[in-house]
Structures are given as C-alpha cells and as structure tokens.
Design an enzyme around this catalytic site. Sequence first.
Site, PDB file in Angstrom:
ATOM      1  CG  HIS A  11     -17.942 -34.452   8.918  1.00 53.41           C
ATOM      2  ND1 HIS A  11     -16.640 -34.658   8.955  1.00 53.41           N
ATOM      3  CD2 HIS A  11     -18.693 -35.670   8.828  1.00 53.41           C
ATOM      4  CE1 HIS A  11     -16.737 -36.034   8.943  1.00 53.41           C
ATOM      5  NE2 HIS A  11     -17.719 -36.376   8.932  1.00 53.41           N
TER       6      HIS A  11
ATOM      7  NE  ARG B   9     -21.770 -38.446   8.900  1.00 52.13           N
ATOM      8  CZ  ARG B   9     -22.442 -38.573   7.511  1.00 52.13           C
ATOM      9  NH1 ARG B   9     -23.677 -38.241   7.190  1.00 52.13           N
ATOM     10  NH2 ARG B   9     -21.642 -38.983   6.476  1.00 52.13           N
TER      11      ARG B   9
ATOM     12  NE  ARG C  22     -20.563 -42.511  12.301  1.00 50.67           N
ATOM     13  CZ  ARG C  22     -20.176 -41.676  11.409  1.00 50.67           C
ATOM     14  NH1 ARG C  22     -19.622 -42.031  10.167  1.00 50.67           N
ATOM     15  NH2 ARG C  22     -20.090 -40.296  11.557  1.00 50.67           N
TER      16      ARG C  22
ATOM     17  CD  GLU D  20     -15.383 -44.492   8.247  1.00 49.74           C
ATOM     18  OE1 GLU D  20     -15.890 -43.718   7.614  1.00 49.74           O
ATOM     19  OE2 GLU D  20     -15.631 -44.739   9.359  1.00 49.74           O
TER      20      GLU D  20
ATOM     21  CG  ASN E 240     -18.459 -39.300   2.826  1.00 55.47           C
ATOM     22  OD1 ASN E 240     -18.665 -39.655   1.539  1.00 55.47           O
ATOM     23  ND2 ASN E 240     -19.440 -38.862   3.651  1.00 55.47           N
ATOM     24  CG  ASP E 241     -13.572 -40.632   6.438  1.00 58.90           C
ATOM     25  OD1 ASP E 241     -12.700 -39.726   6.493  1.00 58.90           O
ATOM     26  OD2 ASP E 241     -14.253 -40.815   7.470  1.00 58.90           O
TER      27      ASP E 241
ATOM     28  NE  ARG F  85     -14.896 -36.454   5.083  1.00 49.33           N
ATOM     29  CZ  ARG F  85     -15.691 -37.139   5.681  1.00 49.33           C
ATOM     30  NH1 ARG F  85     -15.391 -38.424   6.410  1.00 49.33           N
ATOM     31  NH2 ARG F  85     -17.011 -37.184   5.680  1.00 49.33           N
TER      32      ARG F  85
HETATM   33  C1  PEP Z   1     -17.921 -41.866   5.279  1.00 50.19           C
HETATM   34  O1  PEP Z   1     -16.877 -41.606   5.610  1.00 50.19           O
HETATM   35  O2  PEP Z   1     -18.312 -42.012   4.342  1.00 50.19           O
HETATM   36  C2  PEP Z   1     -19.068 -41.690   6.382  1.00 50.19           C
HETATM   37  C3  PEP Z   1     -20.531 -41.795   5.953  1.00 50.19           C
HETATM   38  O3  PEP Z   1     -18.756 -41.275   7.652  1.00 50.19           O
HETATM   39  P1  PEP Z   1     -18.630 -39.642   7.911  1.00 50.19           P
HETATM   40  O4  PEP Z   1     -18.979 -38.905   6.621  1.00 50.19           O
HETATM   41  O5  PEP Z   1     -19.274 -39.292   8.955  1.00 50.19           O
HETATM   42  O6  PEP Z   1     -17.071 -39.723   8.331  1.00 50.19           O
HETATM   43 MG    MG Z   2     -16.316 -41.529   7.927  1.00 56.44          MG
END
Ligand code: PEP
Ligand code: MG
Length: 582
Positions: free
Chosen positions: A191, A298, A334, A435, A458-459, A469
């Site tokens: 993040h 977010r 979200r 995700e 991402n997740d 990650r």
């Molecule tokens: C993700 O997980 O791809 C996502 C967009 O959420 P975040 O990066 O905030 O976990």
């Molecule tokens: Mg995510």
Amino acid sequence: MLIKRGIPVSPGVAIGPALVMGAESFRIPQRFVSIDAVDTEIARFRAAVESTCQEIEVNETLAKERLGAEHAMIFTAHLMMVRDPKILAEIETLIREKSFSPEFAVSRVLRQYAKRFQNLGNQYFAERAADFYDLEKRLLKQLLGEKREELSHLTEPVVLLAHNLTPSETASLSKQFVLGFATEVGGHTSHTAILAGALELPAVVGVGNFLSDLSGGETLIIDGSHGTVIIDPDEETLAKYHDSEERYRSTNKRLESLRLLASETRDGVRITLMGNIEFPEEAESAKHRGAEGVGLYRTEFLYLQSQREPTEEDHFRAYREVLKAFPTQPVVIRTLDLGADKMPGQLQAEYADGINPALSVRSIRLSLTHLELFKTQLRAILRAAVHGDLRIMFPLVTTLLEFRQARMILGDVMEDLDEQGVPFNRDVPVGMMVEVPAAAILAEEFAREVDFFSIGTNDLIQYTLAVDRGDPAVANLYRAGDPSILRLIRNVITAAAKYHIPVSVCGQMSSDPMFVPLLVGMGLRQISVTPHAIPELKEIIRNLTLTKAERIASRSESMDVARDVESYLRGELKKICPESMD
Ligand code: PEP
Ligand code: MG
C-alpha cells in the site's frame, strides 16, 4: 558514488539531499560546525553522553526492580557501550578534526559499528547491531532535544529514506518538501507503493539494507522508473539524471495533450478508463488526467490519516467532494478495507501475537464484526448517493454468505434512514471486489447476486501464488502474468458476461502498460487505474485494434509460465507503442 537497486513503484526522478528516517524520525539538521565552535560542540556532546547515562541508569534500576537483575543486564551493556572510551574518542575525533556536528559524528560512528556487527551475519550479532541503533537514538534525542523534527515539520525539500514507511506515514507526506522516497522493505503492490503513485512521488522500495551507511544530507537520486537509488552521484551521473528529469517532464506534457481525446481502439472500441483514489482531493487531478469516473475509492485512508474515528459527517463530506469532480460519472466507493498493513492504532489490539494479519480479520470481515463502524459508513454513502452516481463495493468477499450478510446490513441501514426521514438513494448498485481465489472460482455463483465485479489483482495474486505482496524477498515470485492468474481473470470475465454485469480490473495490473492489450483482448471494456498512468494507457489503447488485442490474449493464455507471458507482452507493447517502453 554508490548505486543501489530496488523495486520501481512510482515513476520519475527525484534529486535532493537525503533525509534518513530512524524509527523515531530523527533528522540531523546540520552536518558540520565551524572550527571556532568545536570546543562548545564537544562540551555539548559530553553533556548528552552524561544525560544518556543517567537515563539508562534509571531504566536499569527500574528493570532490576520489576523484572529482576537478569533483564537489567541489557541496560548494563548499553551503559558500557556509551561509556566505551574507544567509541567516545572516535566520535570526538570526528568533531575536532573534521568539524562534524556531534549529531552527525554520533550517527556516523555508531552506524559503522552497527553495520560491522550486522555483517557478521548471525542472530546474536544482529541483536548487538540493534543495540548500537538504540544508543544512536538515545544520544540523538539528547542532542536534538526540542529540535527533533518530525516528517510533518519539514521546511526544505528532501529525498526521504526509511527502513519502512507505513501507509499512514506515506499518506501524510508533504509533496511540497518530499521529492521522492526509497525504503529498505516493501513490494510492488504494497500500500505504501500504491500511495507513492497516488501522490506522484518517485519511489523505490525493497532496496535491502543500506541506511546504516548514511547519516543524512548526502545528495541522492531516486529513479522511480527503473528502481535505482544513487548515493553521492558524480557530476556526470548528476547531469544525466537532470536530463532524464527533464525528459520525464516533457513526455508527461506530450501525454497530457491526449487528455481530451477518446479512450478508444483504432477500430472504435471504447475502453472506459477510471481512476483509483485514496483521498478525496485526488478526484480533481484524476479528472484532469482524463479519468471517466472513480473505479475504486480506498476509503480506509479516512481512518489512516486521522487519529480519531471518522464520523458519518466526515465520510459524507469526503464522498461529496469526490462527487464534485464527477457529478454525473460513476464513483465506486469501496467500503473499509482495514486490516493487514492498513490497521489504525485504535484497532491494532485486534491482532494477537503470531497471527498472520493478511489471513485474519481484515476488510469486509472487520466491517462485519464492527457493525457500528460499518453502518456509519453505509449511512454516509447512501446519503451522498442522492448527489451523484455512487456505487458500493465490498472488499475481500470470500463466500456468498458474507456478501449476503453485508447486503442485509445495507438493507437495515436503509430502514433506519427511512424511519428517521433522512433522504438517501435506495437504488445504489452493490458490487464486490474479486480478490480472493475462492471468489474468482465461484464467480458464476456470485454473478447471479451482485451488480458488478471489480478484480483486485493485488490481493488475488498474493493469495493465489502464496506470495506476500509487500515482501521484497519474494517479489520475483509475485507475477501478474502467471497463467493461474489469467485463468482466474478469464473465469470472472466469462461469468460477468453470462449474467450481463459489468466487470473491471482495479488492481495495479491494469495500470501496467504491458498488461493493457491483454486485458482488452480478454474482453474488459473498463479498467480502473492509478490516475497518473491514464494518459500513457490511453495512448496504448489508441494504438491498438481489437483484433490485435484478442490475438495477444489468446496467445498469452496458451502459455504455461509467467516469464514467457510477460516477455511476450513486453515485446508486443514495444511494437504497439515504442515510446511507452522508454
Ligand atoms: C487489490 O487487491 O487489487 C486492490 C485493488 O485492493 P488493495 O490494493 O487496496 O488491497
Ligand atoms: Mg485488495
């Protein structure tokens, strides 16, 4: 000149003096003192040593009383270190003979000791290295006293270096004074990395240990496009980077001219480009870059930026501000994705020692166990939805029951608002992030119940490939091009098409130019990306035909290793848009 390599996470070049953040954010304001001041400075240093000794003695006594003599030994050892005549002499020599300020000399000498211990490479010595850092901190606290500066008190531009920056620290960086940053840890889609992109600060993460060599004040170059950190560059290198800083600026200018052109392939297929934002203030600049709405807001950063829990009005004001930039276009809110690395101080105690926060109570799970917090946010979203095209998206949904439960709570909140006569929008679309692999596998079942999908790669990558990650040690295993990821994405797109619901990708994968032809070819007609990437992605889309994109997708999906998929995509991008590769 020293060159370090890390993971590039936010493009651009930053050049400036280094500010090294210790765990307590100490900053050394002055590296040298005038020759006349040397005696006074040495006296100041000796006074600081004396006060530090007194402080350690107090701790030693306390530890002895409360924990026993054995535990007090650690302070006894610290006292021996701070009184070590060899260390004291080395520091004083630097002040006397090199006119170092006491702060700079203390930091230089103690960090050198720490480094030597660290390099011995076993656990026992690594802990001794930590003792030297601890001592450095104590001495600096005495020396800097009131002058201890926090990140929020910067008065001149710096390049920030830290072992780690938390998402909250990153969120509060002042763009006026922080030119860019590099951290020892962190991964592609941590993040902190995402926030660097949002703030448009050149950044490199996952550099590995390098801070022990630095005291601050050195000239630094951060190349956030290539993942390079250069310490004390020579003149030739400095000139080269000043040039590339300039080139980066002019490329951005050229791309900005695309702002008002349609995001459409050469054969006329519209691809909606939306922006991912973390702060309401970003909405205006996302729009300026050409975003056609917000595909991912977010909202947890409302918590992470503040010391107190946001009220319903705080939420409402933030959503209204985003709607001001996008009064008629979609804005996907979200709901709170708190937990894992985004845990505000108030909720830290939720995690017992030794658990894995990424697999624990995070995200929608946290909202479902903190109903007041969840309902406060839902009330604000429903009320703000009267003023524009707001949509609700639940994060990290894993099972259908979880989605139904969240939706039921939304229904309860609507009833409350109804009873209280508060105006709200009852017809807000309700979607979910895909995700978690379980949700991607069951996409068809979910598609029957949700209004839209947004794929959070991402997740999804983290959980599918079992790769943290944010961990640079496994960053080479974190691959968006892995065939398993493509297959899950394909499954979600097929399910969405079958039930006629919109689907988008909002993870960092869609902000990476090389994946855009693939995603379009797989059938996506909207993506939500880091706003600063929009102009470049639009240029790629405008150079692409659907036939070409579909061919790229089908070829990529026939491959069986990530490396082949990614090198093929890189090659194709070069053909479609040679400038994008520069
Ligand atoms: C993700 O997980 O791809 C996502 C967009 O959420 P975040 O990066 O905030 O976990
Ligand atoms: Mg995510």
